[in-house]
Write an enzyme that holds these catalytic residues in place. Structure first.
Site, short mmCIF file in Angstrom:
data_model
loop_
_atom_site.label_atom_id
_atom_site.label_comp_id
_atom_site.label_asym_id
_atom_site.label_seq_id
_atom_site.Cartn_x
_atom_site.Cartn_y
_atom_site.Cartn_z
N SER A 13 0.84 -1.10 0.08
CA SER A 13 0.00 0.00 -0.02
C SER A 13 1.05 1.31 0.19
O SER A 13 0.29 2.35 -0.55
CB SER A 13 -1.01 -0.13 1.21
OG SER A 13 -0.20 0.24 2.42
N ASN A 14 2.06 1.29 0.73
CA ASN A 14 2.99 2.39 0.57
C ASN A 14 3.47 2.59 -0.75
O ASN A 14 3.57 3.71 -1.23
CB ASN A 14 4.11 2.23 1.61
CG ASN A 14 3.71 2.65 3.08
OD1 ASN A 14 3.40 3.88 3.24
ND2 ASN A 14 3.51 1.63 3.82
N LEU A 85 11.27 -6.81 4.07
CA LEU A 85 11.91 -7.28 5.39
C LEU A 85 13.12 -7.97 5.21
O LEU A 85 13.74 -8.36 6.37
CB LEU A 85 10.72 -8.28 5.84
CG LEU A 85 9.31 -7.89 5.85
CD1 LEU A 85 8.25 -8.97 6.37
CD2 LEU A 85 9.07 -6.55 6.89
N LEU A 87 17.32 -7.62 5.60
CA LEU A 87 18.41 -6.83 5.83
C LEU A 87 19.08 -6.31 4.70
O LEU A 87 19.40 -7.34 3.84
CB LEU A 87 19.36 -7.31 6.88
CG LEU A 87 20.55 -6.50 7.51
CD1 LEU A 87 19.61 -5.38 8.12
CD2 LEU A 87 21.19 -7.17 8.29
N ILE A 88 19.35 -5.20 4.46
CA ILE A 88 20.16 -4.65 3.22
C ILE A 88 21.64 -5.07 3.35
O ILE A 88 22.12 -4.59 4.35
CB ILE A 88 19.97 -3.41 2.94
CG1 ILE A 88 18.37 -2.72 2.64
CG2 ILE A 88 20.72 -2.86 1.57
CD1 ILE A 88 17.61 -3.56 1.50
N ASN A 102 13.83 4.06 4.17
CA ASN A 102 12.95 3.15 4.75
C ASN A 102 11.89 3.67 5.43
O ASN A 102 12.18 4.86 6.30
CB ASN A 102 13.81 1.98 5.61
CG ASN A 102 12.72 0.82 5.97
OD1 ASN A 102 11.84 0.28 5.38
ND2 ASN A 102 12.92 0.61 7.58
N HIS A 104 9.52 2.97 8.91
CA HIS A 104 9.17 1.94 10.04
C HIS A 104 8.18 2.38 10.48
O HIS A 104 7.92 3.77 10.85
CB HIS A 104 10.45 2.18 10.78
CG HIS A 104 10.37 0.94 11.91
ND1 HIS A 104 10.54 -0.51 11.65
CD2 HIS A 104 10.12 1.17 13.23
CE1 HIS A 104 10.33 -0.89 12.96
NE2 HIS A 104 9.96 -0.05 13.83
N ASP A 145 17.10 -0.42 11.05
CA ASP A 145 16.24 0.52 11.70
C ASP A 145 17.24 1.53 12.63
O ASP A 145 16.70 2.25 13.24
CB ASP A 145 15.10 0.19 12.62
CG ASP A 145 14.13 -0.81 11.92
OD1 ASP A 145 13.74 -0.53 10.55
OD2 ASP A 145 13.77 -1.70 12.74
N GLU A 174 1.49 7.03 7.38
CA GLU A 174 2.61 6.51 6.41
C GLU A 174 2.33 7.03 4.95
O GLU A 174 3.17 7.58 4.20
CB GLU A 174 2.81 5.15 6.55
CG GLU A 174 3.20 4.60 7.69
CD GLU A 174 3.66 3.05 7.63
OE1 GLU A 174 4.09 2.56 6.58
OE2 GLU A 174 3.30 2.30 8.52
C1 GAR Z 1 4.23 -0.71 6.72
O1 GAR Z 1 3.36 -0.40 7.84
C2 GAR Z 1 5.90 -0.56 6.84
O2 GAR Z 1 5.87 0.56 7.98
C3 GAR Z 1 6.01 -1.79 7.66
O3 GAR Z 1 5.34 -2.74 6.75
C4 GAR Z 1 4.15 -2.17 6.34
C5 GAR Z 1 4.19 -2.42 4.97
O4 GAR Z 1 2.89 -2.15 4.52
N1 GAR Z 1 7.59 -1.76 7.58
C6 GAR Z 1 8.17 -2.52 8.48
O5 GAR Z 1 7.53 -2.91 9.48
C7 GAR Z 1 9.86 -2.41 8.46
N2 GAR Z 1 10.35 -2.84 9.54
P1 GAR Z 1 2.41 -2.11 2.91
O6 GAR Z 1 2.89 -3.45 2.31
O7 GAR Z 1 0.94 -2.02 2.81
O8 GAR Z 1 3.18 -0.81 2.30
#
Ligand code: GAR
Length: 194
Positions: A13-14, A85, A87-88, A102, A104, A145, A174
């Site tokens: 979604s992001n 998810l 680690l780079i 990123n 978080h 992070d 976000e």
């Molecule tokens: C988001 O909430 C993002 O902040 C989180 O995963 C979700 C992805 O949502 N990221 C982490 O937790 C990274 N540590 P999306 O696939 O709908 O964008």
């Protein structure tokens, strides 16, 4: 044109919020979506917008050459992690200094680190009865992070908010802040400011 690659493991979604925000942008272009899961929802979203996708397996991802070549071939200048998810690896951080960001879903440095992703984060925020939460956008380094923070957005939490409510509040934020942060960082790179 500055080419952007979005890396995502999940629903995306992001990624979609960023794609929408940058659609028809004069200088910034979402060129590639990379996922480590072949069934990730983000890949369907990419198809909907006609954006090239790349599914990568763990071995390729952590093995320098091929993947770096693919990013170079696509002339990627900014990597945006959106729910990615893994680690780079250090070689990628070195190849893209201040060029990987990123988001978080918590107010770092709280609730970050290995294993802290998605619902685990919101559950921990709930368990600790936090009064606020919100996303952090940050540069990526070799640790989970821990890179320098670019921005944070905050929302109030009420005593009745369950972990799912917290997740919803944070995700809404976000979608508001990440596309703008990507645009600003992209513009700064173009203008040689970072
Ligand atoms: C988001 O909430 C993002 O902040 C989180 O995963 C979700 C992805 O949502 N990221 C982490 O937790 C990274 N540590 P999306 O696939 O709908 O964008």
């Amino acid at each position: 044109m500055l080419n952007i690659a979005i890396f995502a493991s999940g629903g995306g979604s992001n990624a979609e919020a960023i794609i929408n925000h940058l659609e028809n942008h004069e200088h910034l272009f979402v060129r590639l979506i990379v996922s480590n899961r072949k069934n990730a929802g983000v890949l369907n979203r990419a198809k909907k917008y006609g954006i090239e996708t790349l599914v990568i397996d763990r071995k390729e991802f952590y093995e320098n050459k091929k993947f770096t070549t693919q990013l170079a071939a696509a002339q990627i200048e900014l990597i945006v992690l959106a729910g990615f998810l893994w680690l780079i690896p250090p070689f990628l951080v070195k190849a893209f200094p201040k060029r990987i960001i990123n988001i978080h879903p918590a107010l770092l440095p709280k609730y970050g680190g290995k294993g802290m992703y998605g619902h685990h984060v919101h559950q921990a925020v709930f368990d600790n009865q936090e009064k606020e939460s919100g996303p952090t956008v940050h540069y990526v380094n070799e640790e989970y992070d821990e890179g320098n923070i670019i921005l944070q957005a905050r929302c109030e939490l009420s005593a009745s908010d369950q972990p799912e409510d917290i997740a919803q509040k944070v995700l809404r934020l976000e979608h508001q802040v990440y596309p703008v942060a990507v645009e600003i960082v992209g513009q700064f790179i173009r203008e040689g400011k970072i």
